[in-house]
Scaffold this motif. Structure first.
Motif, PDB file in Angstrom:
ATOM      1  N   GLU A  50       0.682  -1.316   0.210  1.00  0.00           N
ATOM      2  CA  GLU A  50       0.003   0.017  -0.037  1.00  0.00           C
ATOM      3  C   GLU A  50       0.892   1.189   0.254  1.00  0.00           C
ATOM      4  OE1 GLU A  50      -3.623   1.454  -0.401  1.00  0.00           O
ATOM      5  OE2 GLU A  50      -3.235  -0.631   0.097  1.00  0.00           O
ATOM      6  N   VAL A  51       0.856   2.011  -0.911  1.00  0.00           N
ATOM      7  CA  VAL A  51       1.601   3.229  -1.068  1.00  0.00           C
ATOM      8  C   VAL A  51       0.858   4.639  -1.274  1.00  0.00           C
ATOM      9  CG1 VAL A  51       3.639   2.175  -1.758  1.00  0.00           C
ATOM     10  CG2 VAL A  51       2.014   2.786  -3.648  1.00  0.00           C
ATOM     11  N   ASP A  52       1.458   5.775  -1.103  1.00  0.00           N
ATOM     12  CA  ASP A  52       0.841   6.899  -1.328  1.00  0.00           C
ATOM     13  C   ASP A  52       1.662   7.503  -2.648  1.00  0.00           C
ATOM     14  OD1 ASP A  52      -0.097   9.583  -1.456  1.00  0.00           O
ATOM     15  OD2 ASP A  52       0.390  10.062   0.368  1.00  0.00           O
ATOM     16  N   PRO A  53       1.192   7.497  -3.937  1.00  0.00           N
ATOM     17  CA  PRO A  53       2.186   7.956  -4.929  1.00  0.00           C
ATOM     18  C   PRO A  53       2.606   9.401  -4.915  1.00  0.00           C
ATOM     19  CG  PRO A  53      -0.089   7.617  -5.570  1.00  0.00           C
ATOM     20  CD  PRO A  53      -0.153   7.114  -4.131  1.00  0.00           C
ATOM     21  N   LEU A  54       2.076  10.145  -4.141  1.00  0.00           N
ATOM     22  CA  LEU A  54       2.548  11.431  -4.020  1.00  0.00           C
ATOM     23  C   LEU A  54       3.772  11.493  -3.047  1.00  0.00           C
ATOM     24  CD1 LEU A  54      -0.951  13.391  -3.816  1.00  0.00           C
ATOM     25  CD2 LEU A  54       0.694  13.007  -5.735  1.00  0.00           C
ATOM     26  N   ARG A  55       4.045  10.404  -2.091  1.00  0.00           N
ATOM     27  CA  ARG A  55       5.108  10.714  -1.175  1.00  0.00           C
ATOM     28  C   ARG A  55       6.139   9.561  -1.390  1.00  0.00           C
ATOM     29  NH1 ARG A  55       2.902  10.700   4.617  1.00  0.00           N
ATOM     30  NH2 ARG A  55       5.030  11.482   4.966  1.00  0.00           N
ATOM     31  N   ARG A  56       6.194   8.525  -2.162  1.00  0.00           N
ATOM     32  CA  ARG A  56       6.754   7.453  -2.304  1.00  0.00           C
ATOM     33  C   ARG A  56       7.268   7.471  -3.606  1.00  0.00           C
ATOM     34  NH1 ARG A  56       6.335   2.765   1.579  1.00  0.00           N
ATOM     35  NH2 ARG A  56       8.561   2.501   1.075  1.00  0.00           N
ATOM     36  N   ARG A  57       8.619   7.097  -4.087  1.00  0.00           N
ATOM     37  CA  ARG A  57       9.223   6.970  -5.285  1.00  0.00           C
ATOM     38  C   ARG A  57       9.365   5.542  -5.596  1.00  0.00           C
ATOM     39  NH1 ARG A  57      14.386  10.626  -6.030  1.00  0.00           N
ATOM     40  NH2 ARG A  57      13.114  12.697  -6.216  1.00  0.00           N
ATOM     41  N   ASN A  58       9.590   4.929  -6.557  1.00  0.00           N
ATOM     42  CA  ASN A  58       9.526   3.685  -7.214  1.00  0.00           C
ATOM     43  C   ASN A  58      10.676   2.946  -6.356  1.00  0.00           C
ATOM     44  OD1 ASN A  58       7.226   3.767  -8.682  1.00  0.00           O
ATOM     45  ND2 ASN A  58       8.321   3.945 -10.626  1.00  0.00           N
ATOM     46  N   THR A  59      11.747   3.487  -6.187  1.00  0.00           N
ATOM     47  CA  THR A  59      12.842   3.064  -5.557  1.00  0.00           C
ATOM     48  C   THR A  59      12.761   2.808  -4.171  1.00  0.00           C
ATOM     49  OG1 THR A  59      13.868   5.286  -5.116  1.00  0.00           O
ATOM     50  CG2 THR A  59      14.763   4.002  -7.129  1.00  0.00           C
ATOM     51  N   SER A  60      12.017   3.564  -3.407  1.00  0.00           N
ATOM     52  CA  SER A  60      11.711   3.270  -1.883  1.00  0.00           C
ATOM     53  C   SER A  60      10.469   2.246  -2.005  1.00  0.00           C
ATOM     54  CB  SER A  60      11.313   4.410  -1.249  1.00  0.00           C
ATOM     55  OG  SER A  60      10.097   5.104  -1.777  1.00  0.00           O
ATOM     56  N   ILE A  61       9.632   2.237  -2.936  1.00  0.00           N
ATOM     57  CA  ILE A  61       8.779   0.977  -2.817  1.00  0.00           C
ATOM     58  C   ILE A  61       9.243  -0.264  -2.999  1.00  0.00           C
ATOM     59  CG2 ILE A  61       6.678   0.394  -4.200  1.00  0.00           C
ATOM     60  CD1 ILE A  61       5.950   3.184  -4.907  1.00  0.00           C
ATOM     61  N   ALA A  62      10.245  -0.525  -4.168  1.00  0.00           N
ATOM     62  CA  ALA A  62      10.805  -1.487  -4.410  1.00  0.00           C
ATOM     63  C   ALA A  62      11.801  -1.998  -3.294  1.00  0.00           C
ATOM     64  CB  ALA A  62      11.685  -1.354  -5.591  1.00  0.00           C
ATOM     65  N   LEU A  63      12.470  -1.236  -2.606  1.00  0.00           N
ATOM     66  CA  LEU A  63      13.145  -1.594  -1.387  1.00  0.00           C
ATOM     67  C   LEU A  63      12.269  -2.255  -0.577  1.00  0.00           C
ATOM     68  CD1 LEU A  63      15.923   1.086  -1.279  1.00  0.00           C
ATOM     69  CD2 LEU A  63      16.305  -1.088  -1.561  1.00  0.00           C
ATOM     70  N   GLU A  64      11.230  -1.601  -0.109  1.00  0.00           N
ATOM     71  CA  GLU A  64      10.265  -1.999   1.060  1.00  0.00           C
ATOM     72  C   GLU A  64       9.703  -3.404   0.614  1.00  0.00           C
ATOM     73  OE1 GLU A  64       8.306  -2.146   4.332  1.00  0.00           O
ATOM     74  OE2 GLU A  64       9.837  -0.775   3.930  1.00  0.00           O
ATOM     75  N   GLU A  65       9.307  -3.608  -0.658  1.00  0.00           N
ATOM     76  CA  GLU A  65       8.823  -5.069  -1.305  1.00  0.00           C
ATOM     77  C   GLU A  65       9.908  -5.846  -1.027  1.00  0.00           C
ATOM     78  OE1 GLU A  65       5.785  -3.166  -4.536  1.00  0.00           O
ATOM     79  OE2 GLU A  65       7.750  -3.927  -5.265  1.00  0.00           O
ATOM     80  N   VAL A  66      11.167  -5.475  -1.287  1.00  0.00           N
ATOM     81  CA  VAL A  66      12.033  -6.468  -1.240  1.00  0.00           C
ATOM     82  C   VAL A  66      12.432  -6.940   0.229  1.00  0.00           C
ATOM     83  CG1 VAL A  66      14.704  -7.063  -1.386  1.00  0.00           C
ATOM     84  CG2 VAL A  66      13.401  -5.874  -3.082  1.00  0.00           C
ATOM     85  N   LYS A  67      12.362  -5.922   1.068  1.00  0.00           N
ATOM     86  CA  LYS A  67      12.597  -6.009   2.685  1.00  0.00           C
ATOM     87  C   LYS A  67      11.440  -6.967   3.225  1.00  0.00           C
ATOM     88  CE  LYS A  67      13.585  -3.583   6.650  1.00  0.00           C
ATOM     89  NZ  LYS A  67      13.894  -2.180   7.366  1.00  0.00           N
ATOM     90  N   ARG A  68      10.182  -6.802   2.704  1.00  0.00           N
ATOM     91  CA  ARG A  68       9.101  -7.823   3.106  1.00  0.00           C
ATOM     92  C   ARG A  68       9.170  -9.024   2.557  1.00  0.00           C
ATOM     93  NH1 ARG A  68       3.986  -3.551   3.408  1.00  0.00           N
ATOM     94  NH2 ARG A  68       4.976  -2.165   4.446  1.00  0.00           N
ATOM     95  N   GLY A  69       9.872  -9.260   1.482  1.00  0.00           N
ATOM     96  CA  GLY A  69      10.083 -10.689   0.923  1.00  0.00           C
ATOM     97  C   GLY A  69       8.856 -10.834  -0.144  1.00  0.00           C
ATOM     98  N   LEU A  70       8.366  -9.415  -0.532  1.00  0.00           N
ATOM     99  CA  LEU A  70       7.431  -9.794  -1.633  1.00  0.00           C
ATOM    100  C   LEU A  70       7.809  -9.629  -3.226  1.00  0.00           C
ATOM    101  CD1 LEU A  70       5.085  -7.150  -0.155  1.00  0.00           C
ATOM    102  CD2 LEU A  70       4.713  -9.487   0.082  1.00  0.00           C
ATOM    103  N   VAL A  71       9.154  -9.789  -3.457  1.00  0.00           N
ATOM    104  CA  VAL A  71       9.583  -9.789  -4.867  1.00  0.00           C
ATOM    105  C   VAL A  71      10.412 -10.988  -5.095  1.00  0.00           C
ATOM    106  CG1 VAL A  71      11.443  -8.863  -6.235  1.00  0.00           C
ATOM    107  CG2 VAL A  71      10.160  -7.169  -4.502  1.00  0.00           C
ATOM    108  N   PRO A  72       9.938 -12.009  -5.664  1.00  0.00           N
ATOM    109  CA  PRO A  72      10.494 -13.534  -5.848  1.00  0.00           C
ATOM    110  C   PRO A  72      11.579 -13.399  -6.857  1.00  0.00           C
ATOM    111  CG  PRO A  72       8.377 -13.435  -7.032  1.00  0.00           C
ATOM    112  CD  PRO A  72       8.411 -11.828  -6.268  1.00  0.00           C
ATOM    113  N   PHE A  73      12.592 -13.903  -6.402  1.00  0.00           N
ATOM    114  CA  PHE A  73      13.863 -14.046  -7.632  1.00  0.00           C
ATOM    115  C   PHE A  73      14.658 -15.337  -7.190  1.00  0.00           C
ATOM    116  CE2 PHE A  73      15.290 -12.178  -3.669  1.00  0.00           C
ATOM    117  CZ  PHE A  73      16.521 -12.670  -3.320  1.00  0.00           C
ATOM    118  N   THR A  74      15.417 -15.832  -8.413  1.00  0.00           N
ATOM    119  CA  THR A  74      16.104 -16.795  -8.283  1.00  0.00           C
ATOM    120  C   THR A  74      17.515 -16.658  -8.861  1.00  0.00           C
ATOM    121  OG1 THR A  74      14.029 -18.203  -9.326  1.00  0.00           O
ATOM    122  CG2 THR A  74      16.186 -19.299  -9.643  1.00  0.00           C
ATOM    123  N   VAL A  75      18.341 -17.003  -7.994  1.00  0.00           N
ATOM    124  CA  VAL A  75      19.812 -17.087  -8.229  1.00  0.00           C
ATOM    125  C   VAL A  75      20.457 -18.329  -8.922  1.00  0.00           C
ATOM    126  CG1 VAL A  75      21.977 -16.969  -7.077  1.00  0.00           C
ATOM    127  CG2 VAL A  75      20.189 -15.920  -6.222  1.00  0.00           C
TER     128      VAL A  75
END
Length: 89
Positions: A50-75
């Protein structure tokens, strides 16, 4: 006069701690995963938090998603016998 306590370190100092950043074992991996996720909303993907588009940038949104484990990735490990080559995401 009001005194405020500022944090002396940023959230990136705990990158190696898996409890804070699930699946992230290095700062380099964090930058790669968050950087790739940052580009996705530019191409029409919706935020996973959940974001407020007027207050958050894509970079901070992406970092928060990674921190919460919401971005799946494979090594992908290199399959060459001599170990030459880079790890792929």
């Amino acid at each position: 006069m009001t005194v405020t306590n500022k944090a002396t370190r940023n959230d990136f100092s705990d990158v190696a701690n898996e409890g804070v950043w699930p699946g992230i074992d290095s700062r380099f991996r964090l930058i790669i995963v968050a950087g790739l996720r940052t580009q996705q909303p530019l191409h029409g993907s919706h935020p996973r938090i959940e974001v407020d588009p007027l207050r958050r940038r894509n970079t901070s949104i992406a970092l928060e998603e990674v921190k919460r484990g919401l971005v799946p990735f494979t090594v992908w490990k290199d399959l060459k016998p001599n170990g030459a080559g880079a790890t792929k995401l």
